[in-house]
Motif scaffolding. Sequence first.
Motif, PDB file in Angstrom:
ATOM      1  N   LEU A  47       0.889  -1.154   0.000  1.00 40.05           N
ATOM      2  CA  LEU A  47       0.000   0.000   0.000  1.00 40.05           C
ATOM      3  C   LEU A  47       0.932   1.211   0.000  1.00 40.05           C
ATOM      4  O   LEU A  47       1.606   1.467   0.993  1.00 40.05           O
ATOM      5  CB  LEU A  47      -0.882  -0.033   1.261  1.00 40.05           C
ATOM      6  N   LEU A  48       1.026   1.882  -1.144  1.00 38.28           N
ATOM      7  CA  LEU A  48       1.984   2.977  -1.294  1.00 38.28           C
ATOM      8  C   LEU A  48       1.289   4.317  -1.141  1.00 38.28           C
ATOM      9  O   LEU A  48       0.437   4.673  -1.958  1.00 38.28           O
ATOM     10  CB  LEU A  48       2.660   2.911  -2.670  1.00 38.28           C
ATOM     11  N   PHE A  49       1.640   5.047  -0.070  1.00 39.09           N
ATOM     12  CA  PHE A  49       1.105   6.402   0.105  1.00 39.09           C
ATOM     13  C   PHE A  49       1.961   7.385  -0.688  1.00 39.09           C
ATOM     14  O   PHE A  49       3.106   7.106  -1.022  1.00 39.09           O
ATOM     15  CB  PHE A  49       1.102   6.776   1.589  1.00 39.09           C
ATOM     16  N   GLU A  50       1.396   8.542  -0.956  1.00 36.15           N
ATOM     17  CA  GLU A  50       2.074   9.594  -1.731  1.00 36.15           C
ATOM     18  C   GLU A  50       2.595   9.041  -3.057  1.00 36.15           C
ATOM     19  O   GLU A  50       3.694   9.364  -3.489  1.00 36.15           O
ATOM     20  CB  GLU A  50       3.170  10.235  -0.891  1.00 36.15           C
ATOM     21  N   ALA A  51       1.781   8.151  -3.639  1.00 32.59           N
ATOM     22  CA  ALA A  51       2.081   7.585  -4.959  1.00 32.59           C
ATOM     23  C   ALA A  51       0.911   7.943  -5.869  1.00 32.59           C
ATOM     24  O   ALA A  51      -0.186   7.382  -5.730  1.00 32.59           O
ATOM     25  CB  ALA A  51       2.254   6.073  -4.865  1.00 32.59           C
ATOM     26  N   GLU A  52       1.110   8.875  -6.764  1.00 34.05           N
ATOM     27  CA  GLU A  52       0.006   9.395  -7.574  1.00 34.05           C
ATOM     28  C   GLU A  52      -0.043   8.721  -8.946  1.00 34.05           C
ATOM     29  O   GLU A  52       0.923   8.810  -9.720  1.00 34.05           O
ATOM     30  CB  GLU A  52       0.167  10.913  -7.769  1.00 34.05           C
ATOM     31  N   ALA A  53      -1.156   8.034  -9.223  1.00 30.98           N
ATOM     32  CA  ALA A  53      -1.354   7.459 -10.560  1.00 30.98           C
ATOM     33  C   ALA A  53      -1.553   8.601 -11.544  1.00 30.98           C
ATOM     34  O   ALA A  53      -2.305   9.540 -11.278  1.00 30.98           O
ATOM     35  CB  ALA A  53      -2.561   6.545 -10.553  1.00 30.98           C
ATOM     36  N   LEU A  54      -0.901   8.514 -12.700  1.00 36.30           N
ATOM     37  CA  LEU A  54      -0.982   9.603 -13.676  1.00 36.30           C
ATOM     38  C   LEU A  54      -1.964   9.298 -14.792  1.00 36.30           C
ATOM     39  O   LEU A  54      -2.466  10.210 -15.446  1.00 36.30           O
ATOM     40  CB  LEU A  54       0.410   9.876 -14.256  1.00 36.30           C
ATOM     41  N   ALA A  55      -2.217   8.007 -15.041  1.00 42.78           N
ATOM     42  CA  ALA A  55      -3.111   7.591 -16.125  1.00 42.78           C
ATOM     43  C   ALA A  55      -3.330   6.084 -16.012  1.00 42.78           C
ATOM     44  O   ALA A  55      -2.684   5.415 -15.199  1.00 42.78           O
ATOM     45  CB  ALA A  55      -2.475   7.917 -17.481  1.00 42.78           C
ATOM     46  N   VAL A  56      -4.266   5.564 -16.834  1.00 40.51           N
ATOM     47  CA  VAL A  56      -4.353   4.115 -17.037  1.00 40.51           C
ATOM     48  C   VAL A  56      -4.141   3.898 -18.526  1.00 40.51           C
ATOM     49  O   VAL A  56      -4.872   4.457 -19.352  1.00 40.51           O
ATOM     50  CB  VAL A  56      -5.714   3.545 -16.593  1.00 40.51           C
ATOM     51  N   GLU A  57      -3.133   3.107 -18.871  1.00 41.17           N
ATOM     52  CA  GLU A  57      -2.799   2.891 -20.282  1.00 41.17           C
ATOM     53  C   GLU A  57      -3.110   1.456 -20.688  1.00 41.17           C
ATOM     54  O   GLU A  57      -3.076   0.545 -19.857  1.00 41.17           O
ATOM     55  CB  GLU A  57      -1.303   3.181 -20.508  1.00 41.17           C
ATOM     56  N   ASP A  58      -3.397   1.271 -21.969  1.00 41.20           N
ATOM     57  CA  ASP A  58      -3.640  -0.069 -22.536  1.00 41.20           C
ATOM     58  C   ASP A  58      -4.740  -0.828 -21.798  1.00 41.20           C
ATOM     59  O   ASP A  58      -4.647  -2.040 -21.598  1.00 41.20           O
ATOM     60  CB  ASP A  58      -2.342  -0.903 -22.526  1.00 41.20           C
ATOM     61  N   ALA A  59      -5.785  -0.100 -21.393  1.00 37.20           N
ATOM     62  CA  ALA A  59      -6.867  -0.734 -20.631  1.00 37.20           C
ATOM     63  C   ALA A  59      -7.585  -1.803 -21.452  1.00 37.20           C
ATOM     64  O   ALA A  59      -8.155  -2.743 -20.903  1.00 37.20           O
ATOM     65  CB  ALA A  59      -7.862   0.329 -20.169  1.00 37.20           C
ATOM     66  N   ASP A  60      -7.552  -1.666 -22.782  1.00 32.21           N
ATOM     67  CA  ASP A  60      -8.274  -2.623 -23.622  1.00 32.21           C
ATOM     68  C   ASP A  60      -7.385  -3.793 -24.056  1.00 32.21           C
ATOM     69  O   ASP A  60      -7.723  -4.532 -24.973  1.00 32.21           O
ATOM     70  CB  ASP A  60      -8.846  -1.904 -24.857  1.00 32.21           C
ATOM     71  N   THR A  61      -6.246  -3.987 -23.393  1.00 33.30           N
ATOM     72  CA  THR A  61      -5.385  -5.139 -23.670  1.00 33.30           C
ATOM     73  C   THR A  61      -5.334  -6.029 -22.422  1.00 33.30           C
ATOM     74  O   THR A  61      -5.955  -5.700 -21.405  1.00 33.30           O
ATOM     75  CB  THR A  61      -3.939  -4.693 -23.988  1.00 33.30           C
ATOM     76  N   THR A  62      -4.576  -7.134 -22.479  1.00 35.62           N
ATOM     77  CA  THR A  62      -4.471  -8.010 -21.303  1.00 35.62           C
ATOM     78  C   THR A  62      -3.377  -7.525 -20.359  1.00 35.62           C
ATOM     79  O   THR A  62      -3.138  -8.131 -19.328  1.00 35.62           O
ATOM     80  CB  THR A  62      -4.174  -9.458 -21.725  1.00 35.62           C
ATOM     81  N   ARG A  63      -2.683  -6.459 -20.717  1.00 34.47           N
ATOM     82  CA  ARG A  63      -1.605  -5.927 -19.867  1.00 34.47           C
ATOM     83  C   ARG A  63      -1.760  -4.427 -19.605  1.00 34.47           C
ATOM     84  O   ARG A  63      -0.948  -3.627 -20.081  1.00 34.47           O
ATOM     85  CB  ARG A  63      -0.244  -6.189 -20.526  1.00 34.47           C
ATOM     86  N   PRO A  64      -2.811  -4.020 -18.887  1.00 33.04           N
ATOM     87  CA  PRO A  64      -2.943  -2.590 -18.597  1.00 33.04           C
ATOM     88  C   PRO A  64      -1.812  -2.106 -17.688  1.00 33.04           C
ATOM     89  O   PRO A  64      -1.228  -2.902 -16.942  1.00 33.04           O
ATOM     90  CB  PRO A  64      -4.292  -2.491 -17.892  1.00 33.04           C
ATOM     91  N   ARG A  65      -1.488  -0.822 -17.803  1.00 33.42           N
ATOM     92  CA  ARG A  65      -0.369  -0.253 -17.047  1.00 33.42           C
ATOM     93  C   ARG A  65      -0.810   1.045 -16.372  1.00 33.42           C
ATOM     94  O   ARG A  65      -1.606   1.793 -16.915  1.00 33.42           O
ATOM     95  CB  ARG A  65       0.769   0.116 -18.011  1.00 33.42           C
ATOM     96  N   VAL A  66      -0.226   1.291 -15.210  1.00 30.81           N
ATOM     97  CA  VAL A  66      -0.503   2.540 -14.496  1.00 30.81           C
ATOM     98  C   VAL A  66       0.812   3.270 -14.230  1.00 30.81           C
ATOM     99  O   VAL A  66       1.549   2.911 -13.316  1.00 30.81           O
ATOM    100  CB  VAL A  66      -1.222   2.276 -13.146  1.00 30.81           C
ATOM    101  N   PRO A  67       1.129   4.266 -15.031  1.00 31.71           N
ATOM    102  CA  PRO A  67       2.288   5.098 -14.699  1.00 31.71           C
ATOM    103  C   PRO A  67       1.977   5.916 -13.448  1.00 31.71           C
ATOM    104  O   PRO A  67       0.856   6.406 -13.303  1.00 31.71           O
ATOM    105  CB  PRO A  67       2.446   6.015 -15.923  1.00 31.71           C
ATOM    106  N   PHE A  68       2.955   6.009 -12.538  1.00 36.36           N
ATOM    107  CA  PHE A  68       2.713   6.792 -11.321  1.00 36.36           C
ATOM    108  C   PHE A  68       3.988   7.491 -10.876  1.00 36.36           C
ATOM    109  O   PHE A  68       5.076   7.194 -11.364  1.00 36.36           O
ATOM    110  CB  PHE A  68       2.143   5.914 -10.193  1.00 36.36           C
ATOM    111  N   ARG A  69       3.797   8.467  -9.956  1.00 35.76           N
ATOM    112  CA  ARG A  69       4.936   9.248  -9.474  1.00 35.76           C
ATOM    113  C   ARG A  69       5.006   9.111  -7.965  1.00 35.76           C
ATOM    114  O   ARG A  69       4.007   9.262  -7.258  1.00 35.76           O
ATOM    115  CB  ARG A  69       4.740  10.715  -9.847  1.00 35.76           C
ATOM    116  N   ARG A  70       6.216   8.820  -7.455  1.00 32.35           N
ATOM    117  CA  ARG A  70       6.397   8.683  -6.005  1.00 32.35           C
ATOM    118  C   ARG A  70       7.760   9.230  -5.626  1.00 32.35           C
ATOM    119  O   ARG A  70       8.753   8.879  -6.264  1.00 32.35           O
ATOM    120  CB  ARG A  70       6.303   7.207  -5.616  1.00 32.35           C
TER     121      ARG A  70
END
Length: 391
Positions: free
Chosen positions: A120-143
């Motif tokens: 559980l990562l605090f002060e970790a901000e998700a910037l987007a959700v990418e490739d949601a329509d594939t089997t490997r979605p990704r969440v770029p984030f900043r911490r």
Amino acid sequence: MRTTVGIIGAGPAGLLLARLLHVAGIDSVVLESRDRAYVEHRQRAGILEQGTVDVLRAAGAGERMDREGLRHDGIELRFARQRHRVDFPGLTDGRSVLVYAQTEVCKDLIALQLRESGPLLFEAEALAVEDADTTRPRVPFRRDGRADVLECDYVVGCDGFWGVARTAFPTELSQAFERTYPYGWLGILADVAPSHDELVYARHDRGFALLSMRSPQVSRLYLQVPADTDAADWSDDAVWAELERRFETTDGWRLERGPITQKSVTPMRSYVHEPMRYGRLFLAGDAAHIVPPTGAKGLNLAVGDVVTFARALTHRTETGSDGLLDDYSATCLRRVWQAERFSYDMTTLLHPAPDATAFEHRLHIARLERIAANRAARTDLAEGYTGFPLD
Ligand code: RFL
Ligand code: PHB
């Protein structure tokens, strides 16, 4: 970083989902943009439906709730200076609700997660959700000022109304249903014993008022105010004087005053985003829908969504079938719309709208009189308040 379920947001929805998945043997990572103290102290909901209580208990998060939560078997409706009790167990085959604040639910779930479950990562901000329509979605984030990416099999957006997950839905597939209200709630916390042992919902010509509580020593009270109100414009004395006017009865009931420790204004909104799923991205809780707080449904709806998702993914893990995941949006939305209807009805019933005609005002009084006098009308309210079933 890689995980099975990437969860954005550590409000009640994200925290409970991580716990339910852990219990089911499915790993997850929770990203939360704020710090722990902020999440644990944000004042919000106060009422847990029976079904929510059962879910928290079954997830192993019920120990303190069972000790400190206050079981309530009814509410009081107050109008025309008269008091009318709505008895829940007698109208609903024994159902009741629990007064146990969202802050406490979050504290319990955070402690469990950090002790027993996945990251559980605090002060970790998700910037987007990418490739949601594939089997490997990704969440770029900043911490800590560093960019990172969470790679997932599934992403659940539990990031509230202002989050990023919903923006990943293509606009041509999205539909939003919305209503804003020309008033909000000025909410206070006060160090004084609640003046009544159950919640009081009052309709008065000057506006709605609600008496709630956080513990036997702490009261939570709300006043209907115009939507653009600044809490700083209300002195403590003015708040108490207005509450006294709106709660006044013919039988001499008294509101006890005490030191006010917090004061803020909450806007009122109804909102539903359809669908609640796009590819392998699922929305849960306030990220997908908002209700005005009059029906005390927001937190309970969030719980329903994550239970539905956890069940669906567990079903897939056990059987290989995507059936329940495919049904996720439709299953959740059926319950969501019942809660939207109930919350809208409770809100319009109890708040005199500034633009309402005298005719509409009298209709609302007639609706309240019907509830006070008629068991079927009271049963409908009690069933809605204590909660709509998950299935
Ligand atoms: P939450 O609780 O808003 O949690 C979302 C979390 O996501 C984080 N987040 C992000 N994290 C990482 N990356 C990003 N890009 C992120 N963007 C956001 C946020 O920091 C936050 O921690 O949503 P959740 O979990 O769906 O839970 C829903 C309930 O909180 C909500 O329905 C209720 O509290 C609604 N509500 C009330 N309900 C009641 O029944 N009674 C109330 O009195 C009541 N008061 C309220 C409320 C909601 C409010 N909001 C949303 C403004 C008062 C307020 C002020
Ligand atoms: C609260 O205690 O904050 C509360 C209770 C009932 C509501 C809304 C808020 O309907």
